[in-house]
Design a protein around this motif. Sequence first.
Motif, PDB file in Angstrom:
ATOM      1  N   ASP A   1     -25.592  -9.816 -79.292  1.00  0.00           N
ATOM      2  CA  ASP A   1     -25.973  -8.717 -80.182  1.00  0.00           C
ATOM      3  C   ASP A   1     -25.199  -8.763 -81.499  1.00  0.00           C
ATOM      4  O   ASP A   1     -25.027  -7.751 -82.168  1.00  0.00           O
ATOM      5  CB  ASP A   1     -25.792  -7.370 -79.491  1.00  0.00           C
ATOM      6  N   ALA A   2     -24.771  -9.943 -81.892  1.00  0.00           N
ATOM      7  CA  ALA A   2     -23.935 -10.090 -83.091  1.00  0.00           C
ATOM      8  C   ALA A   2     -24.743  -9.942 -84.375  1.00  0.00           C
ATOM      9  O   ALA A   2     -25.818 -10.512 -84.517  1.00  0.00           O
ATOM     10  CB  ALA A   2     -23.237 -11.449 -83.080  1.00  0.00           C
ATOM     11  N   ASP A   3     -24.184  -9.153 -85.300  1.00  0.00           N
ATOM     12  CA  ASP A   3     -24.707  -9.090 -86.667  1.00  0.00           C
ATOM     13  C   ASP A   3     -24.081 -10.199 -87.503  1.00  0.00           C
ATOM     14  O   ASP A   3     -24.677 -10.680 -88.454  1.00  0.00           O
ATOM     15  CB  ASP A   3     -24.331  -7.760 -87.335  1.00  0.00           C
ATOM     16  N   LEU A   4     -22.845 -10.530 -87.136  1.00  0.00           N
ATOM     17  CA  LEU A   4     -22.073 -11.562 -87.828  1.00  0.00           C
ATOM     18  C   LEU A   4     -21.401 -12.429 -86.786  1.00  0.00           C
ATOM     19  O   LEU A   4     -20.783 -11.915 -85.849  1.00  0.00           O
ATOM     20  CB  LEU A   4     -20.996 -10.919 -88.723  1.00  0.00           C
ATOM     21  N   VAL A   5     -21.515 -13.735 -86.950  1.00  0.00           N
ATOM     22  CA  VAL A   5     -20.784 -14.692 -86.120  1.00  0.00           C
ATOM     23  C   VAL A   5     -19.781 -15.385 -87.028  1.00  0.00           C
ATOM     24  O   VAL A   5     -20.150 -15.913 -88.079  1.00  0.00           O
ATOM     25  CB  VAL A   5     -21.716 -15.741 -85.475  1.00  0.00           C
ATOM     26  N   VAL A   6     -18.513 -15.352 -86.633  1.00  0.00           N
ATOM     27  CA  VAL A   6     -17.462 -16.045 -87.367  1.00  0.00           C
ATOM     28  C   VAL A   6     -17.059 -17.257 -86.543  1.00  0.00           C
ATOM     29  O   VAL A   6     -16.513 -17.121 -85.448  1.00  0.00           O
ATOM     30  CB  VAL A   6     -16.241 -15.131 -87.616  1.00  0.00           C
ATOM     31  N   GLU A   7     -17.367 -18.421 -87.066  1.00  0.00           N
ATOM     32  CA  GLU A   7     -17.056 -19.679 -86.386  1.00  0.00           C
ATOM     33  C   GLU A   7     -15.655 -20.114 -86.807  1.00  0.00           C
ATOM     34  O   GLU A   7     -15.395 -20.305 -87.991  1.00  0.00           O
ATOM     35  CB  GLU A   7     -18.121 -20.710 -86.749  1.00  0.00           C
ATOM     36  N   ALA A   8     -14.755 -20.226 -85.818  1.00  0.00           N
ATOM     37  CA  ALA A   8     -13.370 -20.622 -86.093  1.00  0.00           C
ATOM     38  C   ALA A   8     -12.937 -21.680 -85.086  1.00  0.00           C
ATOM     39  O   ALA A   8     -11.877 -21.575 -84.471  1.00  0.00           O
ATOM     40  CB  ALA A   8     -12.455 -19.399 -86.037  1.00  0.00           C
ATOM     41  N   VAL A   9     -13.774 -22.688 -84.914  1.00  0.00           N
ATOM     42  CA  VAL A   9     -13.469 -23.753 -83.961  1.00  0.00           C
ATOM     43  C   VAL A   9     -12.775 -24.909 -84.682  1.00  0.00           C
ATOM     44  O   VAL A   9     -12.620 -24.898 -85.898  1.00  0.00           O
ATOM     45  CB  VAL A   9     -14.739 -24.231 -83.212  1.00  0.00           C
ATOM     46  N   VAL A  10     -12.397 -25.895 -83.929  1.00  0.00           N
ATOM     47  CA  VAL A  10     -11.667 -27.054 -84.444  1.00  0.00           C
ATOM     48  C   VAL A  10     -12.431 -27.711 -85.603  1.00  0.00           C
ATOM     49  O   VAL A  10     -13.663 -27.706 -85.636  1.00  0.00           O
ATOM     50  CB  VAL A  10     -11.401 -28.051 -83.297  1.00  0.00           C
ATOM     51  N   GLU A  11     -11.675 -28.244 -86.548  1.00  0.00           N
ATOM     52  CA  GLU A  11     -12.261 -28.892 -87.732  1.00  0.00           C
ATOM     53  C   GLU A  11     -12.769 -30.289 -87.371  1.00  0.00           C
ATOM     54  O   GLU A  11     -12.159 -31.296 -87.710  1.00  0.00           O
ATOM     55  CB  GLU A  11     -11.209 -28.989 -88.847  1.00  0.00           C
ATOM     56  N   ASN A  12     -13.882 -30.315 -86.686  1.00  0.00           N
ATOM     57  CA  ASN A  12     -14.497 -31.556 -86.246  1.00  0.00           C
ATOM     58  C   ASN A  12     -16.004 -31.414 -86.447  1.00  0.00           C
ATOM     59  O   ASN A  12     -16.614 -30.499 -85.880  1.00  0.00           O
ATOM     60  CB  ASN A  12     -14.141 -31.806 -84.771  1.00  0.00           C
ATOM     61  N   ALA A  13     -16.578 -32.294 -87.225  1.00  0.00           N
ATOM     62  CA  ALA A  13     -17.995 -32.174 -87.569  1.00  0.00           C
ATOM     63  C   ALA A  13     -18.896 -32.179 -86.341  1.00  0.00           C
ATOM     64  O   ALA A  13     -19.853 -31.402 -86.273  1.00  0.00           O
ATOM     65  CB  ALA A  13     -18.394 -33.301 -88.534  1.00  0.00           C
ATOM     66  N   ASP A  14     -18.608 -33.026 -85.374  1.00  0.00           N
ATOM     67  CA  ASP A  14     -19.458 -33.084 -84.180  1.00  0.00           C
ATOM     68  C   ASP A  14     -19.393 -31.784 -83.383  1.00  0.00           C
ATOM     69  O   ASP A  14     -20.408 -31.299 -82.880  1.00  0.00           O
ATOM     70  CB  ASP A  14     -19.065 -34.268 -83.298  1.00  0.00           C
ATOM     71  N   VAL A  15     -18.199 -31.211 -83.273  1.00  0.00           N
ATOM     72  CA  VAL A  15     -18.037 -29.948 -82.552  1.00  0.00           C
ATOM     73  C   VAL A  15     -18.789 -28.838 -83.273  1.00  0.00           C
ATOM     74  O   VAL A  15     -19.512 -28.049 -82.661  1.00  0.00           O
ATOM     75  CB  VAL A  15     -16.536 -29.599 -82.393  1.00  0.00           C
ATOM     76  N   LYS A  16     -18.617 -28.771 -84.590  1.00  0.00           N
ATOM     77  CA  LYS A  16     -19.293 -27.729 -85.357  1.00  0.00           C
ATOM     78  C   LYS A  16     -20.811 -27.901 -85.314  1.00  0.00           C
ATOM     79  O   LYS A  16     -21.551 -26.928 -85.170  1.00  0.00           O
ATOM     80  CB  LYS A  16     -18.788 -27.706 -86.795  1.00  0.00           C
ATOM     81  N   ARG A  17     -21.298 -29.127 -85.412  1.00  0.00           N
ATOM     82  CA  ARG A  17     -22.742 -29.386 -85.353  1.00  0.00           C
ATOM     83  C   ARG A  17     -23.311 -28.914 -84.014  1.00  0.00           C
ATOM     84  O   ARG A  17     -24.346 -28.234 -83.978  1.00  0.00           O
ATOM     85  CB  ARG A  17     -23.036 -30.878 -85.544  1.00  0.00           C
ATOM     86  N   ALA A  18     -22.631 -29.240 -82.927  1.00  0.00           N
ATOM     87  CA  ALA A  18     -23.097 -28.826 -81.605  1.00  0.00           C
ATOM     88  C   ALA A  18     -23.083 -27.304 -81.469  1.00  0.00           C
ATOM     89  O   ALA A  18     -24.026 -26.706 -80.936  1.00  0.00           O
ATOM     90  CB  ALA A  18     -22.240 -29.471 -80.518  1.00  0.00           C
ATOM     91  N   LEU A  19     -22.031 -26.668 -81.959  1.00  0.00           N
ATOM     92  CA  LEU A  19     -21.944 -25.209 -81.898  1.00  0.00           C
ATOM     93  C   LEU A  19     -23.051 -24.558 -82.723  1.00  0.00           C
ATOM     94  O   LEU A  19     -23.712 -23.615 -82.266  1.00  0.00           O
ATOM     95  CB  LEU A  19     -20.576 -24.734 -82.387  1.00  0.00           C
ATOM     96  N   LEU A  20     -23.280 -25.052 -83.911  1.00  0.00           N
ATOM     97  CA  LEU A  20     -24.323 -24.490 -84.767  1.00  0.00           C
ATOM     98  C   LEU A  20     -25.705 -24.662 -84.146  1.00  0.00           C
ATOM     99  O   LEU A  20     -26.556 -23.776 -84.265  1.00  0.00           O
ATOM    100  CB  LEU A  20     -24.242 -25.100 -86.164  1.00  0.00           C
ATOM    101  N   ALA A  21     -25.929 -25.765 -83.462  1.00  0.00           N
ATOM    102  CA  ALA A  21     -27.212 -25.961 -82.763  1.00  0.00           C
ATOM    103  C   ALA A  21     -27.364 -24.918 -81.655  1.00  0.00           C
ATOM    104  O   ALA A  21     -28.462 -24.368 -81.457  1.00  0.00           O
ATOM    105  CB  ALA A  21     -27.296 -27.369 -82.193  1.00  0.00           C
ATOM    106  N   GLU A  22     -26.293 -24.634 -80.949  1.00  0.00           N
ATOM    107  CA  GLU A  22     -26.337 -23.596 -79.915  1.00  0.00           C
ATOM    108  C   GLU A  22     -26.569 -22.221 -80.528  1.00  0.00           C
ATOM    109  O   GLU A  22     -27.298 -21.400 -79.981  1.00  0.00           O
ATOM    110  CB  GLU A  22     -25.041 -23.596 -79.094  1.00  0.00           C
ATOM    111  N   LEU A  23     -25.944 -21.951 -81.669  1.00  0.00           N
ATOM    112  CA  LEU A  23     -26.160 -20.666 -82.343  1.00  0.00           C
ATOM    113  C   LEU A  23     -27.615 -20.521 -82.771  1.00  0.00           C
ATOM    114  O   LEU A  23     -28.175 -19.421 -82.712  1.00  0.00           O
ATOM    115  CB  LEU A  23     -25.238 -20.525 -83.548  1.00  0.00           C
ATOM    116  N   ASP A  24     -28.221 -21.607 -83.196  1.00  0.00           N
ATOM    117  CA  ASP A  24     -29.631 -21.575 -83.577  1.00  0.00           C
ATOM    118  C   ASP A  24     -30.482 -21.122 -82.398  1.00  0.00           C
ATOM    119  O   ASP A  24     -31.452 -20.392 -82.555  1.00  0.00           O
ATOM    120  CB  ASP A  24     -30.054 -22.962 -84.062  1.00  0.00           C
ATOM    121  N   ARG A  25     -30.065 -21.510 -81.211  1.00  0.00           N
ATOM    122  CA  ARG A  25     -30.799 -21.173 -79.990  1.00  0.00           C
ATOM    123  C   ARG A  25     -30.457 -19.780 -79.468  1.00  0.00           C
ATOM    124  O   ARG A  25     -31.323 -19.059 -78.987  1.00  0.00           O
ATOM    125  CB  ARG A  25     -30.472 -22.225 -78.927  1.00  0.00           C
ATOM    126  N   LEU A  26     -29.193 -19.358 -79.599  1.00  0.00           N
ATOM    127  CA  LEU A  26     -28.720 -18.158 -78.912  1.00  0.00           C
ATOM    128  C   LEU A  26     -28.569 -16.900 -79.767  1.00  0.00           C
ATOM    129  O   LEU A  26     -28.693 -15.789 -79.257  1.00  0.00           O
ATOM    130  CB  LEU A  26     -27.357 -18.442 -78.258  1.00  0.00           C
TER     131      LEU A  26
END
Length: 146
Positions: free
Chosen positions: A81-106
């Motif tokens: 139910d988030a209005d805002l998601v603040v992504e603060a994960v490790v500075e790794n492009a592959d990790v961020k790409r995977a997380l963003l793909a999940e956010l697109d879905r969830l």
Amino acid sequence: MFRNVAVLGAGTMGHGLALVHALAGANVTITDVQPETLARAAGLIRAAFDVLVESGEIEAHAPHPLERIRFVPTLAEAVSDADLVVEAVVENADVKRALLAELDRLAPPETVIASNTSNLDVFPLVPDRLLERTLIVHWYAPPYII
């Protein structure tokens, strides 16, 4: 103002970002892929809050801002139910790409995505459907003081 904020990553920056948003009146969910990091976050948030109270920056008041922070084990629960998601994960492009793909879905379709990246251009990593509502919001450590 964003009423429901999800903080993804409970480590160096995430726990402080959760506190900042709770102090601003948001309901915050925080999660981390490492259960031990998520478990430590509650103590780190409490210690940061105590520093602000002891320094006179804020007053301990009710309703207590720490009561607005929930620690959840899954990404799906954090962003449901988030209005805002603040992504603060490790500075790794592959990790961020995977997380963003999940956010697109969830994440709900109107959710704003804010990356706390400090040195990556995240926009090439963002799925097309999220691009128009994604931004970089780089905080410095510790975010509750800076």
